[in-house]
Design an enzyme around this catalytic site. Sequence first.
Site, PDB file in Angstrom:
ATOM      1  N   GLU A 298      -1.590 -11.515  10.875  1.00  0.00           N
ATOM      2  CA  GLU A 298      -2.313 -12.721  10.319  1.00  0.00           C
ATOM      3  C   GLU A 298      -1.965 -13.168   8.950  1.00  0.00           C
ATOM      4  OE1 GLU A 298      -6.440 -12.697  11.182  1.00  0.00           O
ATOM      5  OE2 GLU A 298      -5.980 -12.863  13.552  1.00  0.00           O
TER       6      GLU A 298
ATOM      7  N   ARG B 288     -15.884  -8.315   8.533  1.00  0.00           N
ATOM      8  CA  ARG B 288     -16.244  -8.981   9.501  1.00  0.00           C
ATOM      9  C   ARG B 288     -17.958  -8.807   9.328  1.00  0.00           C
ATOM     10  NH1 ARG B 288     -13.483 -11.270  13.950  1.00  0.00           N
ATOM     11  NH2 ARG B 288     -15.048 -10.797  15.182  1.00  0.00           N
TER      12      ARG B 288
ATOM     13  N   THR C 247     -20.230 -14.071  15.453  1.00  0.00           N
ATOM     14  CA  THR C 247     -19.371 -15.251  15.852  1.00  0.00           C
ATOM     15  C   THR C 247     -20.247 -16.409  15.884  1.00  0.00           C
ATOM     16  OG1 THR C 247     -17.692 -13.976  17.191  1.00  0.00           O
ATOM     17  CG2 THR C 247     -17.890 -16.525  17.370  1.00  0.00           C
TER      18      THR C 247
ATOM     19  N   ARG D   9     -22.133 -16.239   7.677  1.00  0.00           N
ATOM     20  CA  ARG D   9     -22.632 -17.305   8.820  1.00  0.00           C
ATOM     21  C   ARG D   9     -24.205 -17.360   8.850  1.00  0.00           C
ATOM     22  NH1 ARG D   9     -17.909 -15.131  12.797  1.00  0.00           N
ATOM     23  NH2 ARG D   9     -16.210 -16.433  12.291  1.00  0.00           N
TER      24      ARG D   9
ATOM     25  N   HIS E 112     -13.210 -17.320   8.765  1.00  0.00           N
ATOM     26  CA  HIS E 112     -12.295 -16.616   9.620  1.00  0.00           C
ATOM     27  C   HIS E 112     -12.130 -14.920   9.042  1.00  0.00           C
ATOM     28  CE1 HIS E 112      -9.279 -14.977  12.655  1.00  0.00           C
ATOM     29  NE2 HIS E 112      -8.532 -14.410  11.498  1.00  0.00           N
TER      30      HIS E 112
ATOM     31  N   PHE F  73     -12.411 -24.094  24.774  1.00  0.00           N
ATOM     32  CA  PHE F  73     -12.726 -24.721  23.371  1.00  0.00           C
ATOM     33  C   PHE F  73     -11.579 -24.733  22.515  1.00  0.00           C
ATOM     34  CE2 PHE F  73     -13.789 -20.226  23.211  1.00  0.00           C
ATOM     35  CZ  PHE F  73     -12.969 -19.593  22.175  1.00  0.00           C
TER      36      PHE F  73
ATOM     37  N   ASN G  99     -18.462 -22.065  11.987  1.00  0.00           N
ATOM     38  CA  ASN G  99     -18.828 -21.086  11.497  1.00  0.00           C
ATOM     39  C   ASN G  99     -18.277 -20.536  10.213  1.00  0.00           C
ATOM     40  OD1 ASN G  99     -16.539 -20.122  12.607  1.00  0.00           O
ATOM     41  ND2 ASN G  99     -17.444 -18.954  14.070  1.00  0.00           N
TER      42      ASN G  99
ATOM     43  N   LYS H 147     -13.202 -21.787   6.149  1.00  0.00           N
ATOM     44  CA  LYS H 147     -12.535 -22.872   6.969  1.00  0.00           C
ATOM     45  C   LYS H 147     -12.972 -24.236   6.593  1.00  0.00           C
ATOM     46  CE  LYS H 147     -13.051 -20.049  11.331  1.00  0.00           C
ATOM     47  NZ  LYS H 147     -13.881 -19.912  12.555  1.00  0.00           N
TER      48      LYS H 147
ATOM     49  N   TYR I 250      -4.368 -19.179  16.506  1.00  0.00           N
ATOM     50  CA  TYR I 250      -5.466 -19.060  17.575  1.00  0.00           C
ATOM     51  C   TYR I 250      -4.695 -18.803  18.745  1.00  0.00           C
ATOM     52  CZ  TYR I 250      -9.251 -20.335  14.515  1.00  0.00           C
ATOM     53  OH  TYR I 250     -10.329 -20.242  13.430  1.00  0.00           O
TER      54      TYR I 250
HETATM   55  P1  IDP Z   1     -14.545 -14.868  15.275  1.00  0.00           P
HETATM   56  O1  IDP Z   1     -14.265 -16.027  14.407  1.00  0.00           O
HETATM   57  O2  IDP Z   1     -15.932 -14.415  15.149  1.00  0.00           O
HETATM   58  O3  IDP Z   1     -13.651 -13.619  15.457  1.00  0.00           O
HETATM   59  P2  IDP Z   1     -13.440 -15.651  17.990  1.00  0.00           P
HETATM   60  O4  IDP Z   1     -13.975 -14.993  19.134  1.00  0.00           O
HETATM   61  O5  IDP Z   1     -12.005 -14.816  17.522  1.00  0.00           O
HETATM   62  O6  IDP Z   1     -14.592 -15.459  17.001  1.00  0.00           O
HETATM   63  O7  IDP Z   1     -13.314 -17.083  18.138  1.00  0.00           O
HETATM   64  C1  IDP Z   1     -12.611 -17.837  17.198  1.00  0.00           C
HETATM   65  C2  IDP Z   1     -13.253 -19.145  16.775  1.00  0.00           C
HETATM   66  O8  IDP Z   1     -13.364 -19.963  17.912  1.00  0.00           O
HETATM   67  C3  IDP Z   1     -14.568 -18.727  16.305  1.00  0.00           C
HETATM   68  O9  IDP Z   1     -14.801 -18.373  14.949  1.00  0.00           O
HETATM   69  C4  IDP Z   1     -15.188 -20.278  16.761  1.00  0.00           C
HETATM   70  O10 IDP Z   1     -14.955 -20.974  15.393  1.00  0.00           O
HETATM   71  C5  IDP Z   1     -14.490 -20.696  17.775  1.00  0.00           C
HETATM   72  N1  IDP Z   1     -15.290 -20.245  19.105  1.00  0.00           N
HETATM   73  C6  IDP Z   1     -15.297 -19.064  19.674  1.00  0.00           C
HETATM   74  N2  IDP Z   1     -16.007 -19.045  20.691  1.00  0.00           N
HETATM   75  C7  IDP Z   1     -16.379 -20.384  20.900  1.00  0.00           C
HETATM   76  C8  IDP Z   1     -17.054 -21.223  21.942  1.00  0.00           C
HETATM   77  O11 IDP Z   1     -17.643 -20.496  22.785  1.00  0.00           O
HETATM   78  N3  IDP Z   1     -17.219 -22.484  21.645  1.00  0.00           N
HETATM   79  C9  IDP Z   1     -16.749 -23.234  20.807  1.00  0.00           C
HETATM   80  N4  IDP Z   1     -15.940 -22.477  19.720  1.00  0.00           N
HETATM   81  C10 IDP Z   1     -15.686 -21.217  19.710  1.00  0.00           C
HETATM   82 MG    MG Z   2     -11.501 -13.753  16.133  1.00  0.00          MG
END
Ligand code: IDP
Ligand code: MG
Length: 150
Positions: free
Chosen positions: A127, A86, A92, A103, A116, A58, A113, A10, A50
């Site tokens: 994807e 993962r 996350t 992370r 992805h 968010f 973070n 990212k 997304y």
């Molecule tokens: P992941 O990247 O670990 O799979 P996901 O739940 O798929 O997590 O969420 C996608 C991305 O959205 C996360 O990597 C993070 O950058 C962002 N994100 C997820 N939850 C939140 C939140 O509660 N607040 C702000 N950003 C979030």
């Molecule tokens: Mg995800």
Amino acid sequence: MAERTLIIVKPDAVQRGLTGEIIKRFEQRGLRIIGMKFMQINNELAEKHYDVHRDRPFFTDLVNYIVSAPVVVIALEGTDAIKAARNTIGATKPSESAAGTIRGDYGLEIGRNLVHGSDSVENGEIEVANFFMDDELVAWERNVDPWIFE
Ligand code: IDP
Ligand code: MG
């Protein structure tokens, strides 16, 4: 089972000069790189990628973040690639990610973070196809594969 996963280094990770460090971890895990490019994601592709988060509060911040600066996208292949990648990436929320994960070693906040990784076999295929044309993916074998794959 051999699977495919899409990794995105990212914008925060690219800006911080962590691209090589992050690629190294997936390479050393044994996952095989089958596609890789440096690019800046546009809004259309970001919203598609997304889409499952469209109704989350968010979503706008997430799209703005991922299009804000260049990224490196990588297609990886290997045994249980989804779960393995993962686990290498970490939880996350970086503040809750285990030390030793990307992370957990480099991040603090959820909106920064670093990486992805696809979350299911089905989404891995979708994807990878969203980011790579067929002729941008390379089918190849490494001489070391028999020492990584049983
Ligand atoms: P992941 O990247 O670990 O799979 P996901 O739940 O798929 O997590 O969420 C996608 C991305 O959205 C996360 O990597 C993070 O950058 C962002 N994100 C997820 N939850 C939140 C939140 O509660 N607040 C702000 N950003 C979030
Ligand atoms: Mg995800």
